[in-house]
Design an enzyme around this catalytic site. Structure first.
Site, mmCIF file in Angstrom:
data_model
loop_
_atom_site.group_PDB
_atom_site.id
_atom_site.type_symbol
_atom_site.label_atom_id
_atom_site.label_comp_id
_atom_site.label_asym_id
_atom_site.label_seq_id
_atom_site.Cartn_x
_atom_site.Cartn_y
_atom_site.Cartn_z
ATOM 1 C CG ASN A 267 15.061 -2.264 10.146
ATOM 2 O OD1 ASN A 267 15.096 -2.306 8.923
ATOM 3 N ND2 ASN A 267 13.944 -2.195 10.844
ATOM 4 N N GLY A 268 16.858 0.168 8.536
ATOM 5 C CA GLY A 268 16.381 1.490 8.119
ATOM 6 C C GLY A 268 17.271 2.049 7.045
ATOM 7 C CD GLU B 182 -4.123 -10.234 -2.760
ATOM 8 O OE1 GLU B 182 -3.583 -9.126 -2.983
ATOM 9 O OE2 GLU B 182 -3.604 -11.104 -2.042
ATOM 10 C CD GLU C 44 2.982 -11.077 -3.018
ATOM 11 O OE1 GLU C 44 3.819 -10.415 -2.412
ATOM 12 O OE2 GLU C 44 1.798 -11.151 -2.658
ATOM 13 C CG HIS D 175 -12.225 1.262 -22.652
ATOM 14 N ND1 HIS D 175 -12.918 2.122 -23.469
ATOM 15 C CD2 HIS D 175 -13.157 0.658 -21.881
ATOM 16 C CE1 HIS D 175 -14.210 2.074 -23.188
ATOM 17 N NE2 HIS D 175 -14.387 1.197 -22.220
ATOM 18 C CD1 TRP E 229 14.250 -7.173 0.922
ATOM 19 C CD2 TRP E 229 14.109 -4.983 1.310
ATOM 20 N NE1 TRP E 229 13.567 -6.620 -0.112
ATOM 21 C CE2 TRP E 229 13.458 -5.271 0.083
ATOM 22 C CE3 TRP E 229 14.129 -3.657 1.744
ATOM 23 C CZ2 TRP E 229 12.855 -4.293 -0.706
ATOM 24 C CZ3 TRP E 229 13.529 -2.681 0.971
ATOM 25 C CH2 TRP E 229 12.914 -3.010 -0.240
ATOM 26 C CB CYS F 166 17.189 -5.308 8.086
ATOM 27 S SG CYS F 166 17.686 -4.600 6.523
ATOM 28 N NE ARG G 26 12.225 -6.622 11.171
ATOM 29 C CZ ARG G 26 11.308 -5.722 11.540
ATOM 30 N NH1 ARG G 26 10.136 -6.138 11.966
ATOM 31 N NH2 ARG G 26 11.548 -4.429 11.481
ATOM 32 C CE LYS H 238 -1.091 -12.964 -1.552
ATOM 33 N NZ LYS H 238 -0.920 -11.544 -1.678
ATOM 34 C CE LYS I 18 3.558 -11.061 6.141
ATOM 35 N NZ LYS I 18 2.672 -11.614 5.106
HETATM 36 C C1 AGP Z 1 1.217 -8.927 0.180
HETATM 37 O O1 AGP Z 1 1.154 -10.226 -0.421
HETATM 38 C C2 AGP Z 1 2.468 -8.241 -0.191
HETATM 39 N N1 AGP Z 1 3.558 -8.971 0.363
HETATM 40 C C3 AGP Z 1 2.512 -6.743 0.085
HETATM 41 O O2 AGP Z 1 1.810 -6.144 -0.974
HETATM 42 C C4 AGP Z 1 1.903 -6.216 1.404
HETATM 43 O O3 AGP Z 1 0.506 -6.395 1.396
HETATM 44 C C5 AGP Z 1 2.204 -4.714 1.490
HETATM 45 O O4 AGP Z 1 3.606 -4.547 1.541
HETATM 46 C C6 AGP Z 1 1.566 -4.031 2.701
HETATM 47 O O5 AGP Z 1 2.075 -4.599 3.873
HETATM 48 P P1 AGP Z 1 1.324 -4.257 5.253
HETATM 49 O O6 AGP Z 1 -0.070 -4.810 5.141
HETATM 50 O O7 AGP Z 1 2.137 -4.924 6.316
HETATM 51 O O8 AGP Z 1 1.302 -2.747 5.396
#
Ligand code: AGP
Length: 605
Positions: free
Chosen positions: A98-99, A477, A484, A500, A74, A2, A27, A481, A600
């Site tokens: 936050n936490g 990756e 998400e 397999h 969040w 957050c 955040r 992408k 993020k």
């Molecule tokens: C990336 O597109 C994602 N949002 C997520 O997987 C991110 O890479 C992951 O949470 C790690 O974050 P960081 O690199 O800040 O540690």
């Protein structure tokens, strides 16, 4: 995670609070709220969803207080609704947090038994009640916060207001980042110094157990024993929180197009041979084993780099997902072990937990991090800045390319120092990296073709991404992408693994993105792709000219990347996948910068 923000000034702070939340919205954005101290006491304004919803409520309700705290959420405990939005109030006290409070259930039961009327489903709400109760028994605000800190279990950063203290707000840090600052307009608290851009030139980084008292023109920090302390002061880049879209529709697209410039920055800063090895916490010649630890997209960067460290520098390299690795039994570190922790934010809880365990085990630790005043940068033995600039989009794009480029340069650097690569090979590798700004720019010119392909994904219920060798992590990756940003289920597979089991997923029309570039694995990849095309898969090839030509007879589409050295193929092949995910999401009407359920950086377990 957050976002926390606080301000105390000579004028109403509501607008400053909302702008601070806009800069922290990456955040978390499930709900947002402010609390200000008005003539008649504490006042709380909240709204579900994005900070813009809160801005409308604040404009309508016009809080006038000159001191306030704010929060963008969040959700961890309790659904994203107004009742669970921060700030949380108890008699005379307002708190944002936050936490996670791990012992919130027992504390809630205790407080309720004492007649406290907690209204929300959150873990946070126990904090204002603990503080309020102690103040009612005669404790000062700092003492009450300090006692709460001793009672709470978990990781948190807290900002607090008390009705009886008109000109001072309080910050408490225990495991989640918090900075404090005095600027021309007043005093501030924030989860991230970038949120203070334009408000203050410098910020003080609180450490665990610290309590800060912040008024308009005074800031004092006390350690866990109540002693005044001086903490690390960092410069606040005036342009840091760049929220401007610069004409782009979304941050994600803006940051995709910033990649040529980021690549140029990295090349300029780390150009000189040997400069990256100087960041290492031990001499390259003494490294006997590398373990790379990360989450999500950063983990895929480690997966690509594993090949580079093994192939170029001849160092056995393991890659680990942080959330698993942090609980694995760890043998004592042997001499020559190097742990590389990769994180854009430098605040990912699981990655930080691994860092602290590895340091305790005596392992040399190196951080690769984009946010240079983050916990990872501070706590690792040393760190290499990724130089990608602020990444506002939740989906990581330019930071990923920066991670790959820095890791490639580091592997070549170490290989040079260990003499496992000849000078000619080194120069060849560096040349392909030096050319990346123009290679990346050329690849992005293909956006129109990507938009057309994106349309074919609109009705997709799932998609497969396949690749071999260094392109397999890029398939992972690409799948992440798409998942998400567009909420379409997608999976990445090694092309050779399809037969397999996963090939059973293939039915008429299943969309498959196949990564195919020139190299020793191209023919093998082609065989795998033919097997699935023969079963009805709609295959789009992402690759260089050789890769595209090798599969034109079975592909329904192609996204071409410029021919380039095998070393940089994974980097360049990523770009069409970033654009594909972006356009599929936008065409589906998803808020691509703030996808549902995400934040993020994940600063909780
Ligand atoms: C990336 O597109 C994602 N949002 C997520 O997987 C991110 O890479 C992951 O949470 C790690 O974050 P960081 O690199 O800040 O540690």
């Amino acid at each position: 995670m957050c976002g926390i923000f606080g301000a105390v000034a000579e004028r109403p702070v509501a607008d400053v609070l909302v702008e601070g939340l806009r800069r922290l919205e990456y955040r978390g954005y499930d709900s947002a709220g402010v609390a200000t101290l008005e003539q008649d006491g504490l006042r709380r304004v909240c709204a579900v969803g994005r900070v813009e919803s809160l801005a409308g409520r604040v404009a309508a309700e016009q809080p006038r207080g000159n001191i306030g705290i704010a929060h963008t959420r969040w959700a961890t405990h309790g659904r994203p609704n107004e009742r669970n939005s921060h700030p949380h109030l108890a008699p005379g006290v307002a708190i944002v947090h936050n936490g996670i409070v791990e012992n919130h259930r027992s504390l809630r039961a205790e407080l309720s038994a004492q007649g406290c009327k907690l209204r929300s489903d959150t873990d946070t709400e126990v904090i204002p009640w603990l503080v309020s109760r102690r103040i009612a028994e005669g404790a000062t605000v700092p003492a009450a916060l300090r006692e709460a800190d001793r009672t709470l279990q978990g990781a948190y950063a807290v900002a607090a207001l008390h009705e009886g203290t008109q000109d001072t707000m309080y910050g408490l840090r225990r495991g989640s980042p918090l900075v404090a600052a005095i600027g021309a307009g007043g005093g501030y608290l924030a989860s991230d110094a970038n949120a203070l851009a334009g408000l203050a030139d410098h910020a003080v980084c609180l450490e665990d157990g610290d309590l800060a008292k912040v008024s308009r023109d005074r800031l004092a920090v006390f350690d866990v024993n109540g002693n005044p302390v001086d903490r690390r002061v960092i410069h606040v880049d005036r342009n840091a929180s760049v929220l401007d879209l610069d004409g782009y529709a979304h941050y994600m697209l803006k940051e995709i197009y910033e990649q040529p410039r980021v690549a140029g920055l990295i090349n300029d800063r780390y150009q000189e041979q040997g400069v990256l090895s100087n960041f290492l916490p031990l001499p390259p010649q003494r490294i006997r084993r590398i373990t790379m630890i990360a989450c999500g997209t950063s983990y895929y960067a480690a997966s690509v780099a594993k090949r580079w460290f093994e192939q170029l520098a001849h160092i056995r390299t393991d890659i680990e997902i942080a959330s698993e690795y942090r609980y694995r039994p760890l043998p004592p570190a042997e001499s020559g072990e190097l742990a590389i922790l990769i994180s854009q934010s430098g605040e990912t809880a699981d990655t930080l937990a691994c860092l602290h365990r590895l340091k305790a085990a005596g392992c040399a630790t190196l951080g690769l991090v984009n946010v240079v005043h983050s916990s990872l940068a501070r706590d690792a033995d040393s760190f290499i800045p990724l130089l990608a600039g602020v990444e506002n989009g939740v989906a990581s794009t330019k930071a990923f390319i920066a991670q790959l480029m820095v890791l490639a340069r580091l592997a070549v650097d170490i290989a040079g120092r260990r003499k496992t690569l000849g000078q000619g090979e080194i120069l060849g590798a560096l040349k392909s990296l030096d050319q990346l700004p123009s290679t990346i720019a050329a690849t992005l010119h293909n956006e129109t073709a990507v938009q057309a392909l994106a349309e074919s994904f609109q009705s997709a219920r799932s998609a497969l991404f396949v690749g071999r060798g260094a392109l397999f992590p890029i398939a992972l990756e690409g799948a992440l992408k798409l998942k998400e940003t567009s909420y379409i289920h997608a999976e990445g597979f090694p092309a050779g693994e399809l037969k397999h089991g996963p090939i059973a997923l293939i039915e008429e029309g299943t969309p498959v993105v196949a990564l195919a570039c020139s190299g020793e694995l191209l023919d093998k990849t082609g065989s795998n792709i033919r097997e699935i095309a023969a079963r009805g898969a709609r295959v789009t090839v992402v690759g260089d000219r050789a890769g595209i030509l090798s599969l034109m007879d079975v592909a329904v589409g192609a996204l071409t990347i410029p021919s380039c050295d095998e070393l940089v193929q994974p980097i360049v092949a990523t770009l069409p996948l970033q654009l594909l995910a972006y356009h599929v999401a936008v065409q589906r009407g998803v808020d691509v910068d703030r996808p549902r359920n995400l934040a993020k950086s994940v600063t909780v377990e």
